[in-house]
Design a protein around this motif. Structure first.
Motif, PDB file in Angstrom:
ATOM      1  N   ILE A  47       0.928  -1.148  -0.075  1.00 47.60           N
ATOM      2  CA  ILE A  47      -0.098   0.159   0.054  1.00 47.60           C
ATOM      3  C   ILE A  47       0.810   1.348  -0.102  1.00 47.60           C
ATOM      4  O   ILE A  47       2.106   1.315   0.510  1.00 47.60           O
ATOM      5  CB  ILE A  47      -0.890  -0.059   1.279  1.00 47.60           C
ATOM      6  N   ALA A  48       0.374   2.307  -0.380  1.00 47.51           N
ATOM      7  CA  ALA A  48       1.103   3.553  -0.445  1.00 47.51           C
ATOM      8  C   ALA A  48       0.356   4.781   0.221  1.00 47.51           C
ATOM      9  O   ALA A  48      -1.024   4.933  -0.333  1.00 47.51           O
ATOM     10  CB  ALA A  48       1.622   4.007  -1.733  1.00 47.51           C
ATOM     11  N   VAL A  49       0.992   5.707   0.847  1.00 49.43           N
ATOM     12  CA  VAL A  49       0.380   7.074   1.206  1.00 49.43           C
ATOM     13  C   VAL A  49       0.943   8.067   0.319  1.00 49.43           C
ATOM     14  O   VAL A  49       2.338   8.317   0.464  1.00 49.43           O
ATOM     15  CB  VAL A  49       0.487   7.034   2.445  1.00 49.43           C
ATOM     16  N   LEU A  50       0.265   8.720  -0.378  1.00 47.38           N
ATOM     17  CA  LEU A  50       1.154   9.656  -1.404  1.00 47.38           C
ATOM     18  C   LEU A  50       0.448  11.125  -1.136  1.00 47.38           C
ATOM     19  O   LEU A  50      -0.677  11.451  -1.350  1.00 47.38           O
ATOM     20  CB  LEU A  50       0.771   9.133  -2.911  1.00 47.38           C
ATOM     21  N   ASP A  51       1.366  12.151  -0.832  1.00 47.76           N
ATOM     22  CA  ASP A  51       0.955  13.264  -0.872  1.00 47.76           C
ATOM     23  C   ASP A  51       0.994  13.947  -2.434  1.00 47.76           C
ATOM     24  O   ASP A  51       1.670  13.361  -3.084  1.00 47.76           O
ATOM     25  CB  ASP A  51       2.202  14.054  -0.294  1.00 47.76           C
ATOM     26  N   LEU A  52       0.189  15.139  -2.669  1.00 46.74           N
ATOM     27  CA  LEU A  52      -0.084  15.289  -4.090  1.00 46.74           C
ATOM     28  C   LEU A  52       1.074  16.408  -4.308  1.00 46.74           C
ATOM     29  O   LEU A  52       1.920  16.330  -5.355  1.00 46.74           O
ATOM     30  CB  LEU A  52      -1.340  15.880  -4.176  1.00 46.74           C
ATOM     31  N   GLY A  53       1.275  17.526  -3.435  1.00 46.29           N
ATOM     32  CA  GLY A  53       2.318  18.697  -3.737  1.00 46.29           C
ATOM     33  C   GLY A  53       3.648  18.194  -3.256  1.00 46.29           C
ATOM     34  O   GLY A  53       4.099  17.960  -2.022  1.00 46.29           O
ATOM     35  N   LEU A  54       4.607  17.658  -4.151  1.00 46.78           N
ATOM     36  CA  LEU A  54       5.747  17.203  -3.859  1.00 46.78           C
ATOM     37  C   LEU A  54       6.696  17.566  -4.857  1.00 46.78           C
ATOM     38  O   LEU A  54       6.766  18.075  -5.945  1.00 46.78           O
ATOM     39  CB  LEU A  54       5.750  15.586  -4.317  1.00 46.78           C
ATOM     40  N   PRO A  55       7.938  17.806  -4.387  1.00 48.93           N
ATOM     41  CA  PRO A  55       9.230  18.196  -5.339  1.00 48.93           C
ATOM     42  C   PRO A  55       9.643  17.151  -6.439  1.00 48.93           C
ATOM     43  O   PRO A  55       9.281  15.857  -6.022  1.00 48.93           O
ATOM     44  CB  PRO A  55      10.370  18.292  -4.330  1.00 48.93           C
ATOM     45  N   MET A  56      10.482  17.628  -7.351  1.00 50.17           N
ATOM     46  CA  MET A  56      10.830  16.779  -8.484  1.00 50.17           C
ATOM     47  C   MET A  56       9.763  16.335  -9.289  1.00 50.17           C
ATOM     48  O   MET A  56       9.493  16.654 -10.574  1.00 50.17           O
ATOM     49  CB  MET A  56      11.357  15.524  -7.991  1.00 50.17           C
ATOM     50  N   VAL A  57       8.838  15.423  -8.937  1.00 50.53           N
ATOM     51  CA  VAL A  57       7.686  14.949  -9.727  1.00 50.53           C
ATOM     52  C   VAL A  57       6.465  14.850  -8.843  1.00 50.53           C
ATOM     53  O   VAL A  57       6.360  14.364  -7.606  1.00 50.53           O
ATOM     54  CB  VAL A  57       7.823  13.369 -10.255  1.00 50.53           C
ATOM     55  N   ASP A  58       5.603  15.657  -9.273  1.00 46.26           N
ATOM     56  CA  ASP A  58       4.290  15.689  -8.317  1.00 46.26           C
ATOM     57  C   ASP A  58       3.469  14.481  -8.272  1.00 46.26           C
ATOM     58  O   ASP A  58       3.557  13.403  -8.901  1.00 46.26           O
ATOM     59  CB  ASP A  58       3.360  16.948  -8.747  1.00 46.26           C
ATOM     60  N   GLY A  59       2.681  14.445  -7.079  1.00 40.42           N
ATOM     61  CA  GLY A  59       1.977  13.198  -6.652  1.00 40.42           C
ATOM     62  C   GLY A  59       1.117  12.770  -7.579  1.00 40.42           C
ATOM     63  O   GLY A  59       0.980  11.465  -7.949  1.00 40.42           O
ATOM     64  N   LEU A  60       0.442  13.548  -8.363  1.00 40.34           N
ATOM     65  CA  LEU A  60      -0.624  13.169  -9.587  1.00 40.34           C
ATOM     66  C   LEU A  60       0.100  12.515 -10.722  1.00 40.34           C
ATOM     67  O   LEU A  60      -0.257  11.422 -11.031  1.00 40.34           O
ATOM     68  CB  LEU A  60      -1.290  14.407  -9.900  1.00 40.34           C
ATOM     69  N   THR A  61       1.240  12.956 -10.957  1.00 43.03           N
ATOM     70  CA  THR A  61       2.026  12.124 -12.095  1.00 43.03           C
ATOM     71  C   THR A  61       2.573  10.958 -11.695  1.00 43.03           C
ATOM     72  O   THR A  61       2.476   9.972 -12.628  1.00 43.03           O
ATOM     73  CB  THR A  61       3.404  13.248 -12.421  1.00 43.03           C
ATOM     74  N   VAL A  62       3.088  10.783 -10.483  1.00 43.92           N
ATOM     75  CA  VAL A  62       3.372   9.621  -9.898  1.00 43.92           C
ATOM     76  C   VAL A  62       2.324   8.478  -9.948  1.00 43.92           C
ATOM     77  O   VAL A  62       2.491   7.506 -10.514  1.00 43.92           O
ATOM     78  CB  VAL A  62       3.822   9.518  -8.190  1.00 43.92           C
ATOM     79  N   LEU A  63       1.124   9.010  -9.447  1.00 45.18           N
ATOM     80  CA  LEU A  63      -0.068   8.089  -9.552  1.00 45.18           C
ATOM     81  C   LEU A  63      -0.449   7.589 -10.814  1.00 45.18           C
ATOM     82  O   LEU A  63      -0.748   6.643 -11.169  1.00 45.18           O
ATOM     83  CB  LEU A  63      -1.224   9.078  -8.856  1.00 45.18           C
ATOM     84  N   LYS A  64      -0.462   8.504 -11.689  1.00 43.86           N
ATOM     85  CA  LYS A  64      -0.902   8.321 -12.987  1.00 43.86           C
ATOM     86  C   LYS A  64       0.282   7.409 -13.758  1.00 43.86           C
ATOM     87  O   LYS A  64      -0.192   6.277 -14.391  1.00 43.86           O
ATOM     88  CB  LYS A  64      -0.816   9.451 -14.064  1.00 43.86           C
ATOM     89  N   ARG A  65       1.623   7.604 -13.380  1.00 47.64           N
ATOM     90  CA  ARG A  65       2.218   6.463 -14.100  1.00 47.64           C
ATOM     91  C   ARG A  65       2.527   5.069 -13.491  1.00 47.64           C
ATOM     92  O   ARG A  65       2.597   4.164 -14.173  1.00 47.64           O
ATOM     93  CB  ARG A  65       3.967   7.192 -13.759  1.00 47.64           C
ATOM     94  N   ARG A  67      -0.172   3.689 -12.388  1.00 47.03           N
ATOM     95  CA  ARG A  67      -1.274   3.136 -12.815  1.00 47.03           C
ATOM     96  C   ARG A  67      -1.151   2.672 -14.225  1.00 47.03           C
ATOM     97  O   ARG A  67      -1.676   1.481 -14.812  1.00 47.03           O
ATOM     98  CB  ARG A  67      -2.586   3.996 -12.738  1.00 47.03           C
ATOM     99  N   GLU A  68      -0.553   3.414 -15.059  1.00 47.01           N
ATOM    100  CA  GLU A  68      -0.118   3.195 -16.451  1.00 47.01           C
ATOM    101  C   GLU A  68       0.715   2.138 -16.533  1.00 47.01           C
ATOM    102  O   GLU A  68       0.634   1.271 -17.377  1.00 47.01           O
ATOM    103  CB  GLU A  68       0.744   4.509 -17.063  1.00 47.01           C
ATOM    104  N   ALA A  69       1.624   1.838 -15.671  1.00 46.25           N
ATOM    105  CA  ALA A  69       2.480   0.612 -15.588  1.00 46.25           C
ATOM    106  C   ALA A  69       1.607  -0.584 -15.180  1.00 46.25           C
ATOM    107  O   ALA A  69       2.475  -1.465 -15.058  1.00 46.25           O
ATOM    108  CB  ALA A  69       3.634   1.010 -14.661  1.00 46.25           C
ATOM    109  N   GLY A  70       0.417  -0.256 -14.897  1.00 45.18           N
ATOM    110  CA  GLY A  70      -0.355  -1.631 -14.615  1.00 45.18           C
ATOM    111  C   GLY A  70      -0.191  -1.852 -13.120  1.00 45.18           C
ATOM    112  O   GLY A  70      -0.613  -3.179 -12.652  1.00 45.18           O
ATOM    113  N   ARG A  71       0.228  -1.254 -12.375  1.00 44.80           N
ATOM    114  CA  ARG A  71       0.554  -1.678 -10.617  1.00 44.80           C
ATOM    115  C   ARG A  71      -0.650  -1.140  -9.965  1.00 44.80           C
ATOM    116  O   ARG A  71      -1.390  -0.160 -10.221  1.00 44.80           O
ATOM    117  CB  ARG A  71       1.704  -0.722 -10.150  1.00 44.80           C
ATOM    118  N   SER A  72      -1.319  -2.305  -8.999  1.00 45.26           N
ATOM    119  CA  SER A  72      -2.489  -2.130  -8.732  1.00 45.26           C
ATOM    120  C   SER A  72      -2.452  -1.932  -7.128  1.00 45.26           C
ATOM    121  O   SER A  72      -3.631  -2.107  -6.338  1.00 45.26           O
ATOM    122  CB  SER A  72      -3.379  -3.467  -9.101  1.00 45.26           C
TER     123      SER A  72
END
Ligand code: CA
Length: 220
Positions: A47-65, A67-72
């Motif tokens: 499981i992951a707990v993910l903040d949205l406002g993040l340096p380097m790569v923002d949380g929403l982008t991490v999330l999208k990637r 899911r795009e990689a098929g991780r569930s």
């Protein structure tokens, strides 16, 4: 349970790591989106707990990637932004739940436990002989014919099929159902056996232990 905590606020991250540790999570901490992506590629998290406002790569982008990689893995989003559009964007990008800061730790823990119980409907169908379970569409077929399953029957069959050839205990079934009621398990097993007739798959009773789903010698 392996948990990835992605949070750039070090004070909050420290507190969460301690509290999650006491709640018996094994926590890895990433303080930016790039490290989060690296850890997600490298390790298996429950499981992951993910903040949205993040340096380097923002949380929403991490999330999208992810899911795009098929991780569930289930992902709970933390956000200081209480705006509806952020919540909607997060859920659309594949978040399973979200919490708005500030929050109380018991609330976070309860939601994490709920996500872990629920799991996440995995993508493709699982199949054994003539039995097929399409988890995303929640459709079961036996020898190509659709079979009607009640929610409890579905959960039971999904559990047995995921754990195929391993014994599933009554406490495991009760936990998957999210109920206290173990008395009716035999009734549901009985119904399931009837519905699996002709599938080439059978539910075997393992005395004193539980149940086991296995392919039978004569397949359908
Ligand atoms: Ca932040």
């Amino acid at each position: 349970m392996n948990l990835l905590l992605v949070e750039d606020d070090t004070v909050l991250a420290d507190a969460l790591q301690q509290q999650l540790g006491r709640a018996s999570f094994k926590v890895e901490w990433a303080d930016n989106g790039a490290v989060a992506e690296y850890l997600l590629r490298k390790q298996d998290f429950d499981i992951a707990v993910l903040d949205l406002g993040l340096p380097m790569v923002d949380g929403l982008t991490v999330l999208k990637r992810v899911r795009e990689a098929g991780r569930s893995l289930p992902i709970l989003v933390l956000t200081a932004l209480d705006a509806l559009e952020h919540r909607v964007a997060g859920l659309q990008a594949g978040a399973d739940d979200y919490l708005t800061k500030p929050f109380d730790f018991p609330e976070l823990e309860a939601r994490l436990q709920a996500l872990l119980r629920r799991g996440r409907p995995a993508g493709p169908a699982i199949q054994l002989r003539g039995l097929s379970l399409d988890r995303s569409a929640r459709r079961a077929t036996v020898a190509g014919e659709p079979v009607e399953l009640s929610p409890r029957e579905w959960t039971l069959l999904e559990l047995l099929l995921t754990e195929r050839d391993r014994v599933v205990t009554k406490p495991q079934i009760v936990e998957a159902w999210g109920s206290e009621d173990s008395g009716s398990i035999e009734v549901y097993i009985h119904r399931l056996r009837k519905k699996l007739d002709g599938s080439g798959v059978a539910v075997r009773t393992v005395r004193g232990l539980g149940y086991l789903l296995e392919a039978t010698a004569t397949s359908a």
